[in-house]
Every structure is written in C-alpha cells, then in structure tokens.
Design an enzyme around this catalytic site. Structure first.
Site, PDB file in Angstrom:
ATOM      1  N   GLN A   1     -10.060  -3.726  -3.369  1.00 50.55           N
ATOM      2  CA  GLN A   1     -11.291  -3.079  -2.921  1.00 50.55           C
ATOM      3  C   GLN A   1     -12.435  -3.373  -3.901  1.00 50.55           C
ATOM      4  OE1 GLN A   1     -11.929  -0.919  -0.097  1.00 50.55           O
ATOM      5  NE2 GLN A   1     -14.001  -1.325  -0.784  1.00 50.55           N
TER       6      GLN A   1
ATOM      7  N   HIS B   1      -6.972   0.456  -6.860  1.00 51.45           N
ATOM      8  CA  HIS B   1      -7.307  -0.232  -5.606  1.00 51.45           C
ATOM      9  C   HIS B   1      -8.069  -1.515  -5.969  1.00 51.45           C
ATOM     10  CE1 HIS B   1      -7.706  -0.889  -1.473  1.00 51.45           C
ATOM     11  NE2 HIS B   1      -8.480   0.116  -1.097  1.00 51.45           N
TER      12      HIS B   1
ATOM     13  N   ASP C   1     -16.582   7.930  -2.555  1.00 50.08           N
ATOM     14  CA  ASP C   1     -15.299   7.796  -1.855  1.00 50.08           C
ATOM     15  C   ASP C   1     -14.934   9.199  -1.369  1.00 50.08           C
ATOM     16  OD1 ASP C   1     -12.757   7.019  -0.991  1.00 50.08           O
ATOM     17  OD2 ASP C   1     -11.900   6.903  -3.004  1.00 50.08           O
TER      18      ASP C   1
ATOM     19  N   ARG D   1     -13.943  -7.366   2.650  1.00 55.05           N
ATOM     20  CA  ARG D   1     -12.503  -7.233   2.359  1.00 55.05           C
ATOM     21  C   ARG D   1     -11.751  -8.463   2.868  1.00 55.05           C
ATOM     22  NH1 ARG D   1     -10.134  -2.466   1.508  1.00 55.05           N
ATOM     23  NH2 ARG D   1      -8.542  -3.830   0.637  1.00 55.05           N
TER      24      ARG D   1
ATOM     25  N   ARG E   1       0.859  -1.192   0.000  1.00 54.52           N
ATOM     26  CA  ARG E   1       0.000   0.000   0.000  1.00 54.52           C
ATOM     27  C   ARG E   1       0.886   1.230   0.000  1.00 54.52           C
ATOM     28  NH1 ARG E   1      -5.184   2.314   2.816  1.00 54.52           N
ATOM     29  NH2 ARG E   1      -5.968   0.666   1.476  1.00 54.52           N
TER      30      ARG E   1
ATOM     31  N   CYS F   1     -16.074   2.804   0.092  1.00 53.14           N
ATOM     32  CA  CYS F   1     -14.940   1.945   0.476  1.00 53.14           C
ATOM     33  C   CYS F   1     -14.495   2.194   1.918  1.00 53.14           C
ATOM     34  CB  CYS F   1     -13.786   2.160  -0.486  1.00 53.14           C
ATOM     35  SG  CYS F   1     -13.267   3.879  -0.599  1.00 53.14           S
TER      36      CYS F   1
HETATM   37  N1   CP Z   1     -11.064   0.871   2.025  1.00 56.78           N
HETATM   38  C1   CP Z   1      -9.789   0.790   2.445  1.00 56.78           C
HETATM   39  O1   CP Z   1      -8.867   0.457   1.680  1.00 56.78           O
HETATM   40  O2   CP Z   1      -9.627   1.093   3.751  1.00 56.78           O
HETATM   41  P1   CP Z   1      -8.261   1.335   4.510  1.00 56.78           P
HETATM   42  O3   CP Z   1      -7.650   2.580   3.946  1.00 56.78           O
HETATM   43  O4   CP Z   1      -8.650   1.477   5.937  1.00 56.78           O
HETATM   44  O5   CP Z   1      -7.366   0.146   4.272  1.00 56.78           O
HETATM   45  N1  NVA Z   2      -9.290   7.173  -2.617  1.00 59.47           N
HETATM   46  C1  NVA Z   2      -8.961   6.894  -1.232  1.00 59.47           C
HETATM   47  C2  NVA Z   2      -9.286   5.494  -0.896  1.00 59.47           C
HETATM   48  C3  NVA Z   2      -9.067   5.109   0.537  1.00 59.47           C
HETATM   49  C4  NVA Z   2      -9.374   3.672   0.796  1.00 59.47           C
HETATM   50  C5  NVA Z   2      -7.493   7.202  -1.002  1.00 59.47           C
HETATM   51  O1  NVA Z   2      -6.678   6.876  -1.857  1.00 59.47           O
HETATM   52  O2  NVA Z   2      -7.179   7.776   0.054  1.00 59.47           O
END
Ligand code: CP
Ligand code: NVA
Length: 336
Positions: free
Chosen positions: A146, A143, A239, A322, A116, A283
């Site tokens: 997700q 993502h 989102d 998830r 991540r 999400c």
């Molecule tokens: N939706 C999602 O990816 O959540 P986190 O940022 O908490 O991992």
């Molecule tokens: N678009 C958001 C998603 C978080 C799960 C981000 O990248 O912060």
C-alpha cells in the site's frame, strides 16, 4: 518498449520477498516507484504485456480485500500470468495443516505467494519455508505494498517526494501508518503521525524510521494536536479508525479519534488548499458518510464526504496505482 530488460533495467529483486519495507533499500524503493510509472504508461498506451507469462501467484486471504486482491489479479493478467485466490475458509492452513507445510506445498506449485492476514509471523514462516518470493498484502503490523502505491500517487501529483510533508491523521500505530512512516523516511519526506497519546506508535518504530529519515534529509514526528500537525502539509492521509480484527474496539476508538476526523476545516488549516499544494489520500475502504451498517448511526467517521469527494482527493488514483505498483513488485522479483 516493454521487454524484460527495458522494464527492469534499474531494479532487480529476483527471488526476494517483501514482508516489510525494510526488505528493500531506499534506492530500491524509489526504483520500484519508477518501474510502476513505466508499467502504468505501458498499460495506458495499450501495449499488451508478456513479462509474467507462465508465472502463477497464490493469494492467501485470512482477511477481506477488494483492492489488494484485484490489483494482484489484474497485474498478473496484464502481463500474461495467473493468480489464484485461496480464502482461509477454503484451505487447510491453520486447521489441518501448519504454515510450514502449506508453504512448502504452495512453493512447489506457485512462483510467488501474497499473504493477507493477521500475524506477521505467518508471512515470515511462508517466506522461510516456501522457497519462493512472499509478499505482505497486509498484516496487523504492516501494509508495505500500500505504501508503495501511496508514494507513487504523491509523486505523480507533485513530481517529487523529497522534502514534502505528509501528515497521517488517525490511528497512528496501525499497519498503514507505520508502513507509510517507513516509506516517507526512505524517500526523505517529512512524516508527521498525528494521533492521540493512546494510539502512538512504539518508540522503537519511530526511532528506527527517524534515523532513516534524517539520513535522507527528512524527519519523523508524532504530534497529538491536529491543528499544529497539519500546518504546511502537502498530503493529509487517513485510514479507518478500527482495523480488521479490532471490531470490538468500535466505541472506544470513536471516543478517542473524533477530534482527528479529516474535514474541510482541517484541510484549510494546512494553509495549502488555495495554492493547490495539498492532496488528500486514504488507502480505502473509507467510512465517509456512506450509509454502511457501521455508519448508519454515527455518520462520517475518519473523513467527511466533502473532503473525500473534493478535487484535491486523489483516493481513486491511489487505488488504481495498487495495480501498477503490485505489478512492479512481481516483475522485479519474478523476472530478470
Ligand atoms: N487498501 C487496501 O488494502 O484495500 P483492500 O482491503 O480492499 O485490499
Ligand atoms: N488499517 C486497515 C487497512 C485496510 C486496508 C486495516 O487493517 O483494516
């Protein structure tokens, strides 16, 4: 129930990485949803799993995470495996050590790596050098894990995906929106990206997804007017307006996206509220009037509290899913 052969009978991604959803075929995507359903059922029935015994996963975190990292930890533990979090402040990656060197070291110790962070290039280098499957747990661009949980949640509610209309409302070029566009295309859904002109996804992204969607009997469109976009929607999805790494754009995004807030008026405009043919997804994390540091002065941003807390909101099923979808990805790429 629950042997490797039974669980994986229709999906084998052994040794493969998932950097974007282009890394799986349309058929494989659906089989991953099927496997996620079976793994969820297995867990709910109290069967203790052993599919991932002896497997070790590294989770590299350059950005914050609640769901993704917990889903990995729980998915691994449920099936007898182990996960280790490596936060960017605690490892040498990007400071004393290159991505290629870190990848080669982790590949000698772990069976897979979930990343991540910021750049898509980093997750690509990890996959290129580690020699083990690498999964994208969110980059600036995508993502994919997700989107798998999202469509699992949609199918759980409606019983099908093909032909359903999903409208993403908000920052239409972000990681969640574009992965969802591709996921919907793969399953023959009708995807509408409802976003202001300034936040439209690239023509290339739309073009590629549209071709896939049309091949599956679905469609992809980009629409700026929310009242037009949401008509007939089965899923309204939003989102955050400011993704991780974009914090300096707060004021600008608020000005652009205020008309795109998901509220009851917008939900009613789908025309599907009374017949219970529409759900709300996010999400998460969501800025829905919860008095965080960010919303003290602004109030709710991308979604109002009444929508977030409504019976048609499926956001916590989505968060739970998830775990099941992450487990399906691990089982299909580490077992067989
Ligand atoms: N939706 C999602 O990816 O959540 P986190 O940022 O908490 O991992
Ligand atoms: N678009 C958001 C998603 C978080 C799960 C981000 O990248 O912060």
């Amino acid at each position: 129930m629950g042997s490797k052969v039974e669980m994986n009978s229709e999906i084998n991604l052994k040794g493969r990485s998932l950097l974007t959803l282009h890394d799986v075929t349309d058929e494989e995507f659906l089989r991953l949803v099927d496997l996620s359903d079976r793994l969820k059922q297995k867990k709910k029935s109290g069967v203790r799993g052993d599919l991932l015994v002896g497997k070790h996963i590294a989770i590299i975190l350059e950005k914050m995470s609640t769901r993704t990292r917990c889903a990995v930890a729980v998915a691994m533990a449920d099936e007898g495996g182990m996960a280790q979090v490596l936060s960017s402040g605690e490892i040498h990656l990007g400071k004393k050590e290159s991505v290629a060197d870190t990848a080669r070291v982790l590949g000698r110790m772990f069976d897979g790596i979930l990343y991540r962070g910021y750049q898509q290039k980093t997750v690509e280098l990890l996959a290129q050098y580690s020699g083990v499957p690498v999964w994208n747990g969110l980059t600036d661009e995508a993502h994919p894990t997700q989107a798998l949980a999202d469509l699992m949640t949609v199918r759980e509610f409606f019983g099908d995906l093909h032909g359903r209309k999903l409208v993403f409302v908000g920052d239409g070029r972000n990681n969640v929106a574009t992965s969802l566009m591709l996921a919907c295309a793969k399953t023959g859904m009708h995807f509408v990206d409802c976003t202001p002109e300034a936040l439209k996804p690239s023509e290339t992204t739309v073009g590629v997804c549209r071709k896939i969607a049309e091949g599956n009997g679905g469609s992809v469109s980009v629409v700026s007017n929310p009242s037009v976009a949401v008509k007939g929607a089965n899923v309204i999805y939003t989102d955050v307006w400011i993704s991780m790494g974009e914090e300096s754009m707060f004021a600008e995004r608020l000005a652009l996206l205020r008309p795109y807030q998901v509220n009851m008026d917008m939900m009613r405009k789908t025309g599907n509220l009374d017949s219970e043919e529409v759900i709300f997804l996010h999400c998460l994390p969501a800025l829905h009037d919860y008095k965080t540091e960010l919303t003290l002065e602004t109030g709710a941003l991308e979604v109002t509290d009444d929508v977030f807390e409504a019976s048609f909101s499926r956001v916590f099923d989505q968060a739970e899913n998830r775990v099941h979808t992450t487990k399906a990805i691990f089982v299909s790429s580490l077992c067989n």
